[in-house]
Design a protein around this motif. Structure first.
Motif, PDB file in Angstrom:
ATOM      1  N   GLY A 164      16.757  -3.031 -21.627  1.00 32.06           N
ATOM      2  CA  GLY A 164      17.825  -1.991 -21.147  1.00 32.06           C
ATOM      3  C   GLY A 164      17.253  -0.826 -20.879  1.00 32.06           C
ATOM      4  N   THR A 165      16.283  -0.785 -21.198  1.00 30.71           N
ATOM      5  CA  THR A 165      15.689   1.208 -21.535  1.00 30.71           C
ATOM      6  C   THR A 165      15.201   1.527 -19.684  1.00 30.71           C
ATOM      7  N   ARG A 166      15.571   2.765 -19.846  1.00 26.35           N
ATOM      8  CA  ARG A 166      16.002   2.812 -18.579  1.00 26.35           C
ATOM      9  C   ARG A 166      14.772   3.670 -18.003  1.00 26.35           C
ATOM     10  N   VAL A 167      14.473   3.351 -16.679  1.00 28.79           N
ATOM     11  CA  VAL A 167      12.675   3.836 -17.214  1.00 28.79           C
ATOM     12  C   VAL A 167      12.663   4.118 -14.787  1.00 28.79           C
ATOM     13  N   THR A 168      12.144   4.865 -15.082  1.00 31.48           N
ATOM     14  CA  THR A 168      11.782   5.411 -13.309  1.00 31.48           C
ATOM     15  C   THR A 168      10.401   4.993 -13.338  1.00 31.48           C
ATOM     16  N   VAL A 169       9.598   4.449 -12.257  1.00 31.42           N
ATOM     17  CA  VAL A 169       8.066   4.632 -11.674  1.00 31.42           C
ATOM     18  C   VAL A 169       8.018   4.456 -10.139  1.00 31.42           C
ATOM     19  N   VAL A 170       6.918   4.858 -10.206  1.00 34.38           N
ATOM     20  CA  VAL A 170       6.823   5.892  -9.229  1.00 34.38           C
ATOM     21  C   VAL A 170       4.869   5.111  -8.958  1.00 34.38           C
ATOM     22  N   GLY A 171       5.229   4.144  -7.672  1.00 31.31           N
ATOM     23  CA  GLY A 171       4.317   2.659  -8.116  1.00 31.31           C
ATOM     24  C   GLY A 171       3.784   2.684  -6.305  1.00 31.31           C
ATOM     25  N   GLU A 172       2.586   1.875  -5.581  1.00 32.90           N
ATOM     26  CA  GLU A 172       1.758   0.929  -4.905  1.00 32.90           C
ATOM     27  C   GLU A 172       2.439  -0.053  -5.025  1.00 32.90           C
ATOM     28  N   VAL A 173       3.274  -0.191  -3.855  1.00 36.07           N
ATOM     29  CA  VAL A 173       3.650  -1.652  -3.817  1.00 36.07           C
ATOM     30  C   VAL A 173       2.553  -2.373  -3.317  1.00 36.07           C
TER      31      VAL A 173
ATOM     32  N   GLY B  61       1.201  -1.087  -0.405  1.00 31.51           N
ATOM     33  CA  GLY B  61      -0.231   0.303  -0.303  1.00 31.51           C
ATOM     34  C   GLY B  61       0.863   1.079  -0.019  1.00 31.51           C
ATOM     35  N   LYS B  62       2.240   1.299   0.481  1.00 30.26           N
ATOM     36  CA  LYS B  62       3.158   2.754   0.178  1.00 30.26           C
ATOM     37  C   LYS B  62       3.424   2.822  -1.887  1.00 30.26           C
ATOM     38  N   ILE B  63       3.484   4.019  -1.753  1.00 29.09           N
ATOM     39  CA  ILE B  63       3.704   4.466  -3.221  1.00 29.09           C
ATOM     40  C   ILE B  63       5.479   4.637  -3.038  1.00 29.09           C
ATOM     41  N   LEU B  64       6.706   4.454  -3.776  1.00 23.78           N
ATOM     42  CA  LEU B  64       7.806   4.815  -3.977  1.00 23.78           C
ATOM     43  C   LEU B  64       8.159   5.365  -4.745  1.00 23.78           C
ATOM     44  N   VAL B  65       8.957   5.433  -5.538  1.00 25.18           N
ATOM     45  CA  VAL B  65       9.878   6.056  -6.315  1.00 25.18           C
ATOM     46  C   VAL B  65      11.042   5.046  -6.428  1.00 25.18           C
ATOM     47  N   ILE B  66      11.092   3.805  -7.920  1.00 25.22           N
ATOM     48  CA  ILE B  66      12.480   3.431  -7.437  1.00 25.22           C
ATOM     49  C   ILE B  66      12.849   3.165  -9.066  1.00 25.22           C
ATOM     50  N   GLY B  67      13.859   3.545  -9.615  1.00 24.25           N
ATOM     51  CA  GLY B  67      14.134   2.967 -11.062  1.00 24.25           C
ATOM     52  C   GLY B  67      14.852   2.486 -11.382  1.00 24.25           C
ATOM     53  N   GLY B  68      15.681   1.421 -13.354  1.00 24.74           N
ATOM     54  CA  GLY B  68      16.530   0.293 -13.082  1.00 24.74           C
ATOM     55  C   GLY B  68      16.260   0.846 -14.583  1.00 24.74           C
ATOM     56  N   GLN B  69      16.575  -0.441 -15.441  1.00 30.79           N
ATOM     57  CA  GLN B  69      16.699  -1.133 -16.635  1.00 30.79           C
ATOM     58  C   GLN B  69      15.595  -1.921 -16.766  1.00 30.79           C
TER      59      GLN B  69
ATOM     60  N   LEU C  92       0.148  -9.546 -20.426  1.00 26.85           N
ATOM     61  CA  LEU C  92      -0.672 -10.513 -19.453  1.00 26.85           C
ATOM     62  C   LEU C  92      -2.284 -10.303 -19.780  1.00 26.85           C
ATOM     63  N   THR C  93      -2.949 -11.074 -19.137  1.00 21.13           N
ATOM     64  CA  THR C  93      -4.549 -10.917 -19.502  1.00 21.13           C
ATOM     65  C   THR C  93      -4.661  -9.586 -19.097  1.00 21.13           C
ATOM     66  N   HIS C  94      -4.253  -8.948 -17.883  1.00 22.81           N
ATOM     67  CA  HIS C  94      -5.364  -7.796 -17.291  1.00 22.81           C
ATOM     68  C   HIS C  94      -3.933  -6.356 -16.910  1.00 22.81           C
ATOM     69  N   ALA C  95      -3.189  -6.875 -17.076  1.00 23.15           N
ATOM     70  CA  ALA C  95      -1.970  -5.410 -17.147  1.00 23.15           C
ATOM     71  C   ALA C  95      -0.443  -5.504 -18.005  1.00 23.15           C
ATOM     72  N   THR C  96       0.361  -5.234 -18.096  1.00 18.61           N
ATOM     73  CA  THR C  96       1.557  -5.204 -18.815  1.00 18.61           C
ATOM     74  C   THR C  96       2.976  -5.174 -17.950  1.00 18.61           C
ATOM     75  N   GLN C  97       3.288  -6.392 -17.780  1.00 15.51           N
ATOM     76  CA  GLN C  97       3.987  -6.450 -16.708  1.00 15.51           C
ATOM     77  C   GLN C  97       6.131  -6.142 -17.293  1.00 15.51           C
ATOM     78  N   ILE C  98       6.418  -5.473 -16.644  1.00 14.07           N
ATOM     79  CA  ILE C  98       7.215  -5.003 -16.330  1.00 14.07           C
ATOM     80  C   ILE C  98       8.310  -5.299 -15.591  1.00 14.07           C
ATOM     81  N   GLU C  99       9.868  -6.469 -15.688  1.00 16.26           N
ATOM     82  CA  GLU C  99      10.165  -7.142 -15.552  1.00 16.26           C
ATOM     83  C   GLU C  99      11.514  -5.633 -14.867  1.00 16.26           C
ATOM     84  N   VAL C 100      11.850  -5.662 -14.012  1.00 18.27           N
ATOM     85  CA  VAL C 100      13.605  -4.444 -13.868  1.00 18.27           C
ATOM     86  C   VAL C 100      14.277  -5.177 -13.055  1.00 18.27           C
ATOM     87  N   LEU C 101      15.457  -3.801 -13.379  1.00 21.60           N
ATOM     88  CA  LEU C 101      16.707  -3.829 -12.642  1.00 21.60           C
ATOM     89  C   LEU C 101      16.587  -3.394 -11.979  1.00 21.60           C
TER      90      LEU C 101
END
Length: 178
Positions: free
Chosen positions: A115-124, A54-62, A69-78
Motif C-alpha cells: 500500500g505504500t505509494r512510491v515514485t520511481v525514476v528508473g532505467e528500463v 536503456g530509457k529512463i522514465l518516471v513511473i509511480g504507483g502502489q 533477492l541475492t543481488h537486489a531488492t525487488q519491488i512489485e508496483v501497481l
C-alpha cells in the motif's frame, strides 16, 4: 513597542509555516532531468519493454510486495497515474498494470509495506515473466535511479463536542424545542 515586536514575530512565524507548506519533494534529481524520457507512456512500455531498454522514465504507483533477492531488492508496483508533483494518484481503477523496480543497493523490504505509494525514476532493463494468480504476467523491469516514498495520507475525524452542534448546547434533556 512590544506590540510591534509581537506582531513582527507572529508574522515571521506565519511566513515560516507558509514556506514549509510550499516546499515540494524533488522526485527527479537534477543530474537525471535531461535524461528522463517525457514522451514514453506506461502503456507503450507495457506493449514492448525491450524496445525501450536503456530509457529512463518516471513511473509511480502502489507497492504490492517487496522482497530481497541475492543481488537486489525487488519491488512489485501497481502503476498509477502521477499528478503534477509526480505523486501517484489515489484511484486504483486508473492503473494500467504492474511493473518491477529493482534496487541494487540494500533496501529493507520491511520499509515498503503493501500500500505504500512510491515514485520511481528508473532505467528500463527489460521484461520478467512471472506467475500472477493462475496465469503469467510480463512485468516491465526498471533499475531504480531514484526512489521516492510518499507518506500515507493522513486520516482524521472531526469530533463535534456538542450534541446538537455548534454553537448551541442544551444539555442531555434539553433540546431546541423543550
Amino acid at each position: 513597542m512590544t506590540h510591534d515586536r509581537d506582531f513582527f514575530f507572529m508574522m515571521f512565524a506565519v511566513f515560516c509555516m507558509f514556506m514549509v507548506g510550499c516546499t515540494t519533494v524533488q522526485v527527479v534529481p537534477d543530474d537525471l532531468k535531461e535524461q528522463v524520457n517525457q514522451d514514453l507512456t506506461f502503456s507503450q512500455l507495457l506493449e514492448n519493454p525491450m524496445e525501450h531498454k536503456g530509457k529512463i522514465l518516471v513511473i509511480g504507483g502502489q507497492v504490492l510486495s517487496a522482497k530481497r533477492l541475492t543481488h537486489a531488492t525487488q519491488i512489485e508496483v501497481l502503476q498509477l497515474p502521477l499528478n503534477r508533483h509526480l505523486k501517484p494518484d489515489e484511484s486504483l481503477p486508473k492503473s494500467q498494470g504492474r511493473f518491477l523496480a529493482l534496487q541494487e543497493n540494500f533496501l529493507d523490504p520491511a520499509t515498503l509495506p503493501f500500500g505504500t505509494r512510491v515514485t520511481v525514476v528508473g532505467e528500463v532493463s527489460g521484461v520478467d515473466t512471472l506467475p500472477l494468480d493462475e496465469t503469467t504476467y510480463d512485468f516491465p523491469v526498471l533499475l531504480i535511479k531514484r526512489l521516492t516514498v510518499w507518506a500515507a495520507p493522513s486520516t482524521y475525524r472531526v469530533i463535534q463536542p456538542y450534541r446538537y452542534g455548534y454553537p448551541y448546547y442544551w444539555g442531555s434533556y434539553w433540546g431546541p424545542y423543550w
